[in-house]
Design an enzyme around this catalytic site. Structure first.
Site, PDB file in Angstrom:
ATOM      1  N   THR A 124      -1.272 -20.727  18.493  1.00 22.12           N
ATOM      2  CA  THR A 124      -0.507 -21.946  18.226  1.00 22.12           C
ATOM      3  C   THR A 124       0.416 -22.262  19.392  1.00 22.12           C
ATOM      4  O   THR A 124       0.528 -23.418  19.823  1.00 22.12           O
ATOM      5  CB  THR A 124       0.303 -21.784  16.929  1.00 22.12           C
ATOM      6  N   SER A 154      22.029 -65.701   9.848  1.00 24.28           N
ATOM      7  CA  SER A 154      22.845 -65.465   8.667  1.00 24.28           C
ATOM      8  C   SER A 154      22.206 -66.092   7.445  1.00 24.28           C
ATOM      9  O   SER A 154      21.601 -67.164   7.524  1.00 24.28           O
ATOM     10  CB  SER A 154      24.256 -66.045   8.859  1.00 24.28           C
TER      11      SER A 154
END
Length: 467
Positions: A142, A319
């Site tokens: 690994t 907004s």
């Protein structure tokens, strides 16, 4: 009822769907680590290079008699398919698994093995014909495989990120040329300071981006050094004479760039400082560019009651409450992304510092953090470049009006009139509440045209002025 097969490991047996390409080790990893809610499939570049690294290793192993021709051919085809994005449903392990990367490696090994078995005319799980550990993982651990695949994936990401920063530098340089000659206030401590040109400020941003590109590119040699052949701790146990050099050379041919075996395999297995250094540079790049983005937020503020010296492209309503409001979303977005990358860097730093003895348990966290940081950085920089910098417009009249009505012209006046006389003019302007330029004009000190020429000259470095 779904048909099942039984697989056995040292802990006992587990039942799996009969046609599942993953195996018992992947299933245990899946069950043990439901941490991030992601799977390896969310990291295609990492999967690609895990598959292609194992493909090259299989070919080298076959050349040395460790796999027969049929096994090698099937494994290579399975690697190609996985690298191309197939079989992702079988990638079931969470990349933040807590087994030092073993579950990641086993998931890849089992998927490649079971797909290769299908290509050989066998059923998944018939490991007598091809085994995920004895064959597909031969001469590997690994540690060395994940390190190598992570570096190769990050090399690709580095190329893309460096290109994005380089494109931003070019866009800023073009804007600097476009804004040449526009006088503005140079501000320090958010206060009016000195006359300068807008092009000079933007040129500084361009030079910053160029330096960040060079800083990123400086990591290519470290990422081009592979740990293959180290296996678990650096002794190379499980490999054979000539393996390390042969597999590195073959992988370099596939990558299309020089790769170098690590000089000290024990160092390569133990220490993650190369990843920490890379992460730090990505973080620094993003935070440096966030400063540029925040400058543009300030300079574009308004439009009526802010600085308003540059205008950024409107991208969306700003907004839900205030009609007509537009926000500098890509400048703010880049800054937010920079803070995200800084958080990822903190994870890399801690993981690199807390590895233990012969390996680093936290390599999966390092890899995941870097992949997220690179992707976020690249995409946010590209959007900032395309939607904020390139369409940015300089408001020439606002720049010059802000300068001429401020006391920032005083340093230039001082060069012509001296400190005491200039200070007296500034005091009169403050007491009257009017712009300094009106005092200069009404008292016959100099004309507006003369003053503008003085300001243009003062905004240039003495080394650039004609002798």
């Amino acid at each position: 009822m779904e048909q099942q097969r039984i697989e056995v490991d040292a802990l006992g047996e587990r039942r799996l769907p009969v046609d599942a390409l993953y195996g018992i080790h992947s299933l245990r990893g899946h069950d043990n680590f439901p941490y991030s809610g992601e799977t390896l499939a969310q990291y295609p570049a990492f999967v690609k290079w895990l598959a292609q690294t194992k493909m090259v290793i299989a070919q080298v192993n076959a050349q040395h008699g460790k796999l027969n021709a049929a096994q090698c051919e099937a494994v290579v085809m399975a690697c190609v398919e996985l690298a191309e994005g197939h079989h992702t449903a079988a990638l079931i392990v969470d990349p933040l698994e807590g087994s030092c990367g073993t579950s990641i490696n086993m998931n890849i090994n089992e998927v490649l093995t079971n797909r290769a078995l299908q290509l050989m005319g066998h059923q998944p799980g018939e490991y007598a014909f091809l085994h995920p550990l004895d064959h597909v993982n031969y001469a590997q651990s690994t540690s060395d495989v994940l390190l190598t695949a992570a570096k190769l994936a990050l090399l690709e990401e580095l190329d893309l990120l460096s290109a994005a920063v380089g494109h931003l530098a070019a866009s800023l340089r073009e804007k600097a040329r476009e804004f040449e000659g526009i006088l503005r206030i140079g501000r320090t401590c958010l206060q009016d300071a000195l006359p300068m040109r807008l092009s000079q400020a933007v040129s500084g941003y361009a030079s910053l981006a160029q330096r960040m590109t060079a800083a990123l590119d400086a990591h290519v040699p470290a990422l081009s050094t592979t740990a293959l052949g180290a296996t678990a701790v650096g002794t190379g146990l499980g490999t054979y004479r000539g393996y390390r050099q042969t597999v590195t050379s073959a992988l370099a041919d596939l990558v299309g760039r020089p790769l170098t075996p690590a000089e000290d395999l024990f160092d390569s297995a133990q220490n993650m400082d190369e990843f920490a250094a890379l992460s730090s540079t990505v973080k620094t790049t993003m935070l440096a560019l966030a400063k540029v983005a925040n400058d543009l937020v300030l300079l574009s503020s308004g439009p009526q009651d802010g600085i308003g010296e540059v205008r950024l492209a409107a991208r969306q309503a700003g907004s839900s409450m205030m009609p007509g409001k537009v926000n500098p979303v890509h400048a703010m977005g880049l800054t937010q992304s920079a803070y995200f990358v800084a958080g990822a860097d903190q994870s890399v730093m801690l993981a690199a510092a807390h590895g233990q003895l012969e390996t680093n348990n936290y390599m999966p966290l390092i890899a995941v953090s870097l992949f997220k940081a690179f992707g976020t950085a690249r995409r946010s920089i590209a959007m900032f470049d395309e939607h904020c910098v390139r369409p940015m417009i300089a408001e020439r009249e606002v720049n010059e009006r802000n300068l001429l009505t401020s006391t920032a012209i005083a340093p230039a006046l001082k060069e012509a009139l001296g400190y005491e006389r200039t200070a007296a003019l500034v005091t009169k302007a403050v007491e009257s509440g009017g712009p300094l330029i009106e005092i200069v004009e009404t008292e016959g000190v100099m004309s507006r045209e003369h003053l503008l020429g003085l300001l243009h000259r003062s905004s240039q470095h003495p080394d650039t002025l004609p002798s």
